[in-house]
Design a protein around this motif. Structure first.
Motif, PDB file in Angstrom:
ATOM      1  N   TYR A 183       0.866  -1.177   0.000  1.00 45.58           N
ATOM      2  CA  TYR A 183       0.000   0.000   0.000  1.00 45.58           C
ATOM      3  C   TYR A 183       0.902   1.227   0.000  1.00 45.58           C
ATOM      4  CZ  TYR A 183      -4.018  -2.945   1.111  1.00 45.58           C
ATOM      5  OH  TYR A 183      -4.999  -3.895   1.075  1.00 45.58           O
ATOM      6  N   SER A 225      -5.146  -8.480  14.157  1.00 46.07           N
ATOM      7  CA  SER A 225      -5.703  -7.369  13.400  1.00 46.07           C
ATOM      8  C   SER A 225      -4.576  -6.541  12.782  1.00 46.07           C
ATOM      9  CB  SER A 225      -6.534  -6.542  14.376  1.00 46.07           C
ATOM     10  OG  SER A 225      -7.105  -5.474  13.707  1.00 46.07           O
ATOM     11  N   ILE A 263       3.486   0.416   3.012  1.00 43.54           N
ATOM     12  CA  ILE A 263       3.323  -0.804   3.812  1.00 43.54           C
ATOM     13  C   ILE A 263       3.519  -1.993   2.876  1.00 43.54           C
ATOM     14  CG2 ILE A 263       1.735  -2.193   5.196  1.00 43.54           C
ATOM     15  CD1 ILE A 263       0.185   0.338   5.822  1.00 43.54           C
TER      16      ILE A 263
HETATM   17  P1  ADP Z   1      -6.364  -7.462   8.712  1.00 46.88           P
HETATM   18  O1  ADP Z   1      -7.531  -7.883   7.881  1.00 46.88           O
HETATM   19  O2  ADP Z   1      -5.473  -8.606   9.123  1.00 46.88           O
HETATM   20  O3  ADP Z   1      -6.783  -6.655   9.911  1.00 46.88           O
HETATM   21  P2  ADP Z   1      -5.705  -5.678   6.498  1.00 46.88           P
HETATM   22  O4  ADP Z   1      -5.393  -6.506   5.300  1.00 46.88           O
HETATM   23  O5  ADP Z   1      -7.044  -5.033   6.545  1.00 46.88           O
HETATM   24  O6  ADP Z   1      -5.416  -6.537   7.816  1.00 46.88           O
HETATM   25  O7  ADP Z   1      -4.633  -4.526   6.618  1.00 46.88           O
HETATM   26  C1  ADP Z   1      -3.233  -4.789   6.688  1.00 46.88           C
HETATM   27  C2  ADP Z   1      -2.459  -3.483   6.779  1.00 46.88           C
HETATM   28  O8  ADP Z   1      -2.630  -2.748   5.588  1.00 46.88           O
HETATM   29  C3  ADP Z   1      -2.929  -2.591   7.899  1.00 46.88           C
HETATM   30  O9  ADP Z   1      -1.789  -1.918   8.410  1.00 46.88           O
HETATM   31  C4  ADP Z   1      -3.849  -1.610   7.217  1.00 46.88           C
HETATM   32  O10 ADP Z   1      -3.860  -0.382   7.879  1.00 46.88           O
HETATM   33  C5  ADP Z   1      -3.220  -1.475   5.839  1.00 46.88           C
HETATM   34  N1  ADP Z   1      -4.229  -1.231   4.787  1.00 46.88           N
HETATM   35  C6  ADP Z   1      -5.310  -1.979   4.509  1.00 46.88           C
HETATM   36  N2  ADP Z   1      -6.001  -1.500   3.464  1.00 46.88           N
HETATM   37  C7  ADP Z   1      -5.329  -0.386   3.055  1.00 46.88           C
HETATM   38  C8  ADP Z   1      -5.530   0.577   2.014  1.00 46.88           C
HETATM   39  N3  ADP Z   1      -6.553   0.475   1.153  1.00 46.88           N
HETATM   40  N4  ADP Z   1      -4.640   1.589   1.911  1.00 46.88           N
HETATM   41  C9  ADP Z   1      -3.582   1.686   2.756  1.00 46.88           C
HETATM   42  N5  ADP Z   1      -3.333   0.810   3.749  1.00 46.88           N
HETATM   43  C10 ADP Z   1      -4.182  -0.213   3.913  1.00 46.88           C
END
Ligand code: ADP
Ligand code: MG
Length: 207
Positions: free
Chosen positions: A11, A41, A19
């Motif tokens: 991301y 999470s 990230i």
């Molecule tokens: P989980 O489902 O295990 O809680 P996610 O896949 O939702 O994890 O998110 C993983 C990481 O990526 C987190 O740090 C989240 O903040 C980040 N993240 C998720 N979606 C986005 C996005 N669309 N843009 C930027 N960062 C994102």
């Protein structure tokens, strides 16, 4: 059935807040069975599931789905494969609240090109019967409890007879009794389909 090879996803790529959310994921999933991906999470579970289900793109690596290499297809072709072969179950059910149970499922069947009324009725009755929701056929989704809504969401995913069901924290909003019942349904489905479930709850992995 499903293979991920050296998959990477970011991301905010090349920005300060980058990230590296999927860092070299390689896995191979069978054509049936329940696969539970457990992690805290923020660990990237939803991202991974969306990638597996074709809802999100990757930067590097390859995904092989039922013999199709996803990156080789134009997105509209992949949309067709995904529509037909992947069933989605979400934590917040994602039903259309103003539509009835029947209409929610028939809408999805229309989306994969099934318009024959007898075929639609046959599929819906069969699946609602199995999932214990036949008496709620005409009830609006907004008038169902969480556990009932999730049953309908599962019925909707199953009605199109997909090859794989992906479920993102499907019991996250449910009490323990409904969690147990939904997990029993998911386990039964996984006898003949691949179900990939992600959760942060360790106890779900032990069902
Ligand atoms: P989980 O489902 O295990 O809680 P996610 O896949 O939702 O994890 O998110 C993983 C990481 O990526 C987190 O740090 C989240 O903040 C980040 N993240 C998720 N979606 C986005 C996005 N669309 N843009 C930027 N960062 C994102
Ligand atoms: Mg998540």
């Amino acid at each position: 059935m499903l293979k991920l090879r050296n998959v990477h996803k970011y991301y905010n790529r090349k920005r300060q807040n980058e990230i590296h959310v999927l860092n070299d994921i390689t896995l191979s999933l069978p054509s049936s069975g329940l696969v539970v991906l457990l992690g805290p999470s923020g660990s990237g579970k939803t991202t991974l599931l969306n990638v597996i289900g074709g809802l999100d793109k990757i930067h590097h690596g390859s995904i092989l789905f039922d013999g199709h290499e996803l990156s080789k297809y134009r997105s509209n072709i992949w949309d067709q494969i995904r529509n037909r072969d992947v069933g989605y179950v979400f934590q917040n059910y994602n039903l259309l609240p103003h539509l009835t149970v029947y209409e929610n499922i028939s809408f999805t069947l229309n989306m994969i090109g099934i318009y024959d009324q007898d075929e639609i009725d046959r599929r819906i009755d069969y699946i609602l019967e199995r999932i214990g929701m036949i008496h709620y056929r005409k009830r609006r989704a907004s008038q169902l409890s969480g556990g009932q809504q999730q049953r309908v969401a599962i019925a909707r995913a199953l009605a199109k007879n997909p090859k794989i069901i992906i479920a993102d924290e499907p019991t996250g909003n449910l009490d323990s009794k409904n969690t147990q019942e939904i997990m029993e349904i998911i386990k039964a489905i996984s006898k003949f389909k691949l179900v990939v479930l992600v959760t942060h709850e360790e106890k779900l992995a032990k069902y």
